[in-house]
Design an enzyme around this catalytic site. Structure first.
Site, PDB file in Angstrom:
ATOM      1  N   CYS A  57       1.005  -1.523   0.512  1.00  0.00           N
ATOM      2  CA  CYS A  57      -0.328  -0.025  -0.771  1.00  0.00           C
ATOM      3  C   CYS A  57       1.020   1.080  -0.013  1.00  0.00           C
ATOM      4  O   CYS A  57       0.581   2.230  -0.053  1.00  0.00           O
ATOM      5  CB  CYS A  57      -0.676  -0.064   1.279  1.00  0.00           C
ATOM      6  SG  CYS A  57      -0.599   0.686   3.211  1.00  0.00           S
ATOM      7  N   ASP A  59       2.414   2.542   2.018  1.00  0.00           N
ATOM      8  CA  ASP A  59       3.078   3.289   3.910  1.00  0.00           C
ATOM      9  C   ASP A  59       4.174   2.848   4.399  1.00  0.00           C
ATOM     10  O   ASP A  59       4.418   1.480   4.654  1.00  0.00           O
ATOM     11  CB  ASP A  59       1.686   2.613   4.529  1.00  0.00           C
ATOM     12  CG  ASP A  59       0.124   2.502   4.550  1.00  0.00           C
ATOM     13  OD1 ASP A  59      -0.311   3.699   3.858  1.00  0.00           O
ATOM     14  OD2 ASP A  59      -0.790   1.965   5.141  1.00  0.00           O
ATOM     15  N   CYS A 127      -2.457  -1.190   9.058  1.00  0.00           N
ATOM     16  CA  CYS A 127      -2.271   0.386   9.188  1.00  0.00           C
ATOM     17  C   CYS A 127      -1.892  -0.460  11.113  1.00  0.00           C
ATOM     18  O   CYS A 127      -0.664   0.604  11.482  1.00  0.00           O
ATOM     19  CB  CYS A 127      -3.179   1.685   9.174  1.00  0.00           C
ATOM     20  SG  CYS A 127      -3.517   1.679   7.647  1.00  0.00           S
TER      21      CYS A 127
END
Length: 168
Positions: A57, A59, A127
């Site tokens: 992703c 991140d 996350c």
């Protein structure tokens, strides 16, 4: 004929309407007002740095802890995160939760607790996993630095951290 086309266009637009994603108010709060943003000197022996990322992703999270060498208490924490609102919120929450705690205690913080606190949807659970990994990496980095300074084997602090961690 024009009425028919107009009504077909209206039906088509109603069927293909995309619903907006809604974030929980805690995510929005931590995204708009992130706590403990910044960084410490990574060469400071009292600082542990955890740098983790999720290539899928994009991140990337850097979480740093500053530890009182005599008590082992985390006296401050900072983060810098490149990613979505959930990643930033997870980092912000993680820094709040580690401050004032012993290193062994912060190793018990689980991504599921962060995700529950922020009400993250399943698609954003990675996350909170990054935040947990960043905490563990920061503790490991600090312990490795302390071991080098004291001349102790590098594996001893890591083994102690693994024993303190109940992640199995």
């Amino acid at each position: 004929m024009l009425r028919l086309l107009a009504s077909e266009r209206l039906l088509l637009s109603q069927r293909t309407r995309i619903l907006p994603r809604f974030y929980h108010e805690k995510v929005i709060d931590h995204f708009n007002n992130p706590r403990n943003v910044g960084s410490f000197d990574k060469n400071d022996p009292a600082v542990g740095t955890g740098l983790v990322g999720a290539p899928a992703c994009g991140d990337v999270m850097k979480l740093q802890i500053k530890v009182d060498d005599t008590t082992g208490e985390i006296i401050d924490a900072r983060f810098k995160t490149f990613g979505c609102g959930s990643a930033i919120a997870s980092s912000s929450v993680a820094t709040e939760w580690v401050k004032g705690k012993q290193m062994e205690e912060v190793l018990t913080i689980k991504n599921t607790e962060i995700a529950k606190h922020l009400s993250l949807p399943p698609v954003k659970l990675h996350c909170s996993m990054l935040a947990e990994d960043a905490i563990k990496a920061a503790v490991k980095d600090y312990q490795t630095k302390r071991a080098k300074l004291s001349g102790v084997s590098e594996t001893e602090p890591v083994e102690q951290a693994a024993k303190a961690c109940s992640c199995g």
